[in-house]
Design an enzyme around this catalytic site. Structure first.
Site, PDB file in Angstrom:
ATOM      1  N   GLY A 185       0.882  -1.222  -0.028  1.00 10.49           N
ATOM      2  CA  GLY A 185       0.050  -0.014   0.121  1.00 10.49           C
ATOM      3  C   GLY A 185       0.903   1.237  -0.168  1.00 10.49           C
ATOM      4  O   GLY A 185       0.573   2.033  -0.636  1.00 10.49           O
ATOM      5  N   THR A 186       1.949   0.985   0.781  1.00 14.80           N
ATOM      6  CA  THR A 186       2.953   2.364   0.805  1.00 14.80           C
ATOM      7  C   THR A 186       3.381   2.752  -0.669  1.00 14.80           C
ATOM      8  O   THR A 186       3.505   3.980  -0.961  1.00 14.80           O
ATOM      9  CB  THR A 186       4.317   2.013   1.810  1.00 14.80           C
ATOM     10  OG1 THR A 186       3.742   1.743   2.975  1.00 14.80           O
ATOM     11  CG2 THR A 186       5.085   2.923   1.846  1.00 14.80           C
ATOM     12  N   ASN A 240      -6.950   4.715   9.436  1.00 13.52           N
ATOM     13  CA  ASN A 240      -6.311   3.495  10.315  1.00 13.52           C
ATOM     14  C   ASN A 240      -6.552   3.573  11.751  1.00 13.52           C
ATOM     15  O   ASN A 240      -6.581   2.606  12.460  1.00 13.52           O
ATOM     16  CB  ASN A 240      -4.927   3.245   9.562  1.00 13.52           C
ATOM     17  CG  ASN A 240      -3.986   4.365   9.562  1.00 13.52           C
ATOM     18  OD1 ASN A 240      -4.562   5.389   9.134  1.00 13.52           O
ATOM     19  ND2 ASN A 240      -2.877   4.433  10.250  1.00 13.52           N
ATOM     20  N   CYS A 277       3.140   1.850  12.874  1.00 12.95           N
ATOM     21  CA  CYS A 277       4.465   2.361  12.564  1.00 12.95           C
ATOM     22  C   CYS A 277       4.709   3.352  13.797  1.00 12.95           C
ATOM     23  O   CYS A 277       5.985   3.761  13.958  1.00 12.95           O
ATOM     24  CB  CYS A 277       4.594   2.988  11.289  1.00 12.95           C
ATOM     25  SG  CYS A 277       2.989   3.493  10.324  1.00 12.95           S
ATOM     26  N   SER A 309      -3.862  -2.784  -0.352  1.00 10.27           N
ATOM     27  CA  SER A 309      -2.898  -3.747   0.181  1.00 10.27           C
ATOM     28  C   SER A 309      -3.267  -4.992   0.637  1.00 10.27           C
ATOM     29  O   SER A 309      -4.353  -5.262   1.405  1.00 10.27           O
ATOM     30  CB  SER A 309      -2.116  -2.999   1.537  1.00 10.27           C
ATOM     31  OG  SER A 309      -1.388  -3.914   2.280  1.00 10.27           O
ATOM     32  N   THR A 362      10.217  -7.657 -12.345  1.00 10.51           N
ATOM     33  CA  THR A 362       9.354  -8.784 -12.450  1.00 10.51           C
ATOM     34  C   THR A 362       8.490  -9.150 -11.494  1.00 10.51           C
ATOM     35  O   THR A 362       8.828  -8.919 -10.194  1.00 10.51           O
ATOM     36  CB  THR A 362      10.668  -9.975 -12.245  1.00 10.51           C
ATOM     37  OG1 THR A 362      11.699  -9.784 -13.213  1.00 10.51           O
ATOM     38  CG2 THR A 362      10.014 -11.533 -12.279  1.00 10.51           C
ATOM     39  N   HIS A 392      -2.045  -7.410   2.557  1.00  8.11           N
ATOM     40  CA  HIS A 392      -1.915  -8.229   4.157  1.00  8.11           C
ATOM     41  C   HIS A 392      -2.950  -7.378   5.140  1.00  8.11           C
ATOM     42  O   HIS A 392      -3.497  -7.782   6.224  1.00  8.11           O
ATOM     43  CB  HIS A 392      -0.503  -7.800   4.878  1.00  8.11           C
ATOM     44  CG  HIS A 392      -0.305  -6.332   5.258  1.00  8.11           C
ATOM     45  ND1 HIS A 392       0.023  -6.194   6.460  1.00  8.11           N
ATOM     46  CD2 HIS A 392       0.134  -5.624   4.437  1.00  8.11           C
ATOM     47  CE1 HIS A 392       0.342  -4.815   6.591  1.00  8.11           C
ATOM     48  NE2 HIS A 392       0.454  -4.496   5.334  1.00  8.11           N
ATOM     49  N   GLN A 408      -7.405   0.437   4.308  1.00  2.61           N
ATOM     50  CA  GLN A 408      -8.212  -0.082   5.275  1.00  2.61           C
ATOM     51  C   GLN A 408      -9.480  -0.378   4.926  1.00  2.61           C
ATOM     52  O   GLN A 408     -10.197  -1.035   5.961  1.00  2.61           O
ATOM     53  CB  GLN A 408      -8.187   1.071   6.576  1.00  2.61           C
ATOM     54  CG  GLN A 408      -7.038   1.224   7.241  1.00  2.61           C
ATOM     55  CD  GLN A 408      -6.381  -0.076   7.960  1.00  2.61           C
ATOM     56  OE1 GLN A 408      -7.105  -0.839   8.320  1.00  2.61           O
ATOM     57  NE2 GLN A 408      -5.015  -0.274   8.352  1.00  2.61           N
TER      58      GLN A 408
HETATM   59  N1  PLP Z   1      -2.387   3.513   4.128  1.00  2.00           N
HETATM   60  C1  PLP Z   1      -3.121   2.900   5.166  1.00  2.00           C
HETATM   61  C2  PLP Z   1      -4.270   3.707   5.671  1.00  2.00           C
HETATM   62  C3  PLP Z   1      -2.591   2.022   6.111  1.00  2.00           C
HETATM   63  O1  PLP Z   1      -3.330   1.734   7.259  1.00  2.00           O
HETATM   64  C4  PLP Z   1      -1.266   1.313   5.635  1.00  2.00           C
HETATM   65  C5  PLP Z   1      -0.982   0.246   6.626  1.00  2.00           C
HETATM   66  O2  PLP Z   1      -0.891   0.686   8.037  1.00  2.00           O
HETATM   67  C6  PLP Z   1      -0.734   1.737   4.723  1.00  2.00           C
HETATM   68  C7  PLP Z   1      -1.318   2.612   3.714  1.00  2.00           C
HETATM   69  C8  PLP Z   1       0.655   1.275   4.318  1.00  2.00           C
HETATM   70  O3  PLP Z   1       0.263  -0.242   3.521  1.00  2.00           O
HETATM   71  P1  PLP Z   1       1.488  -1.219   3.326  1.00  2.00           P
HETATM   72  O4  PLP Z   1       1.532  -1.931   4.918  1.00  2.00           O
HETATM   73  O5  PLP Z   1       0.867  -2.037   2.600  1.00  2.00           O
HETATM   74  O6  PLP Z   1       2.602  -0.587   3.172  1.00  2.00           O
END
Ligand code: PLP
Length: 387
Positions: free
Chosen positions: A71-72, A151, A324, A198, A236, A200, A178
């Protein structure tokens, strides 16, 4: 000891069917999807199937899905890709103060590169006012990025209302990390041009994500060095993880209604239970417009960290903010933005529920949480009747 995981907003356990779907792509079906031989084509068709599964979950077309490493990365890709491809049109970006750091930090970087960023405030529930978006728009605005749900506090934003205001004036992105797999997400109904998700967070593997890019969106690639993903994202493909994300998306689509119902019931039971049993507790986030999995509470006279550690000793995993930012004692930028008094911000704790959470789990958590708060309050010099 009983162990109860209530940190599903941080990550989810990979679904056993997802693990089974991924397994063959590590060894027997190991081809590179860019290879023209049968090994490659087997991997290619698995990647394309996953693309269809992800597209179907969010009502997009398969060719509008680009796989990323997270997601990042999807969020960074949006900020980088839209800004650098549309510099000739303008240099203004609108976002909110409560976005994930994966939006805020690329924004700070872009400010150093000469872009202007407006960080919209939110109300006490964490809601962005669509009128504020309207006021902030200029003829130089190239992107608006507002998260679908937060989140930390679980507030769901009025994305459809905001998209009505934006109406083709500029690109509109939502970070739906989320929400995808938790509540219905339909890119057409939401009216967005870009959407991040994302793996996971929806019972898929870690280290894989996807970005929906509406057909016709002018965007610079972020990772360069190959023609993969229709030249949108080089490297890849991570075939096993992409297959896993596809399977997780398929399961989420089938189970969405039952997951939502199950979580809403348990969430409300937990909120009600805490409010009935513990005085001076505040629910952070919106009372109704909130994720079915999210319970974020502020407990007066106690520190979030102390509650977290005591819960962990009782086998309960929760969080004091986003994964984080845990470990830092500063109240999070989200709690600051909703204007929470410093003592309440320090006393915040997030429980996030998931598909394996049971009613027994909630009863157990209520039981231990009441005892923990009582014990910590008695030790607190600022609590009446405390130390
Ligand atoms: N955006 C939101 C709202 C999130 O809650 C998170 C992860 O906590 C992310 C982005 C980042 O996703 P990823 O863990 O896949 O990098």
């Amino acid at each position: 000891m009983k162990r109860i995981y209530l940190d599903y907003a941080a990550t989810t356990p990979t679904h056993p069917e997802v693990v089974a779907a991924m397994q063959p792509y590590f060894s027997e079906k190991f081809g590179n999807p860019s290879s023209l031989h049968a090994f490659g084509q087997e991997a290619r068709s698995a990647v394309e199937q996953a693309r269809e599964q992800v597209a179907k979950l969010i009502n997009a077309r398969p060719e509008e899905i680009v796989f990323t490493s997270s997601g990042t990365e999807a969020n960074n890709f949006v900020l980088h890709g839209i800004s650098f491809a549309n510099k000739d049109k303008g240099n203004h970006i609108i976002t909110s103060q409560i976005e994930h750091h994966a939006i805020l930090e690329p924004c700070h970087f872009l400010e150093k590169q000469g872009f202007n960023v407006t960080y919209l405030p939110v109300d006490k529930y964490g809601l962005v006012n669509p009128k504020d978006v309207e006021k902030a728009l200029t003829d130089k605005t190239i992107l608006v990025s507002i998260m679908h749900a937060n989140n930390e506090i679980g507030t769901i934003q009025p994305i459809e209302k905001i998209s009505e205001i934006i109406r083709e004036k500029t690109y509109f992105h939502t970070d739906a990390v989320q929400t995808v797999g938790s509540i219905p997400v339909d890119v057409n109904k939401l009216g967005v041009d870009l959407l991040s998700l994302s793996g996971h967070k929806l019972y898929g593997p870690k280290g894989v994500g996807a970005l929906y890019i509406k057909k016709g969106t002018r965007m610079e690639s972020f990772i360069k060095g190959g023609g993969q993903e229709r030249n949108r994202r080089a490297s890849t493909e991570n075939v096993p993880s992409i297959v896993g994300l596809g399977k997780a998306a398929e399961l989420a689509r089938k189970e969405l209604n039952s997951r939502q119902k199950h979580l809403t019931e348990l969430r409300d039971k937990l909120i009600k239970g805490v409010k009935n049993k513990i005085p001076e507790v505040v629910l952070n986030g919106h009372p109704e417009l909130r994720l079915p999995k999210n319970v974020n509470l502020s407990v007066k006279y106690v520190e979030g960290e102390s509650m977290l550690l005591n819960l962990d000793l009782e086998g309960v995993a929760a969080s004091t903010g986003s994964a984080c930012s845990s470990g830092s004692t500063e109240p999070s930028h989200v709690l600051k933005a909703i204007g929470l008094a410093p003592d309440l911000a320090q006393g915040s704790i997030r429980f996030s529920l998931g598909r394996l959470t049971t009613e027994d789990d909630i009863n157990y958590v209520l039981d231990v949480f009441v005892k923990i708060v009582d014990k910590l309050r008695k030790m607190s010099p600022i609590y009446k009747g405390g130390a």
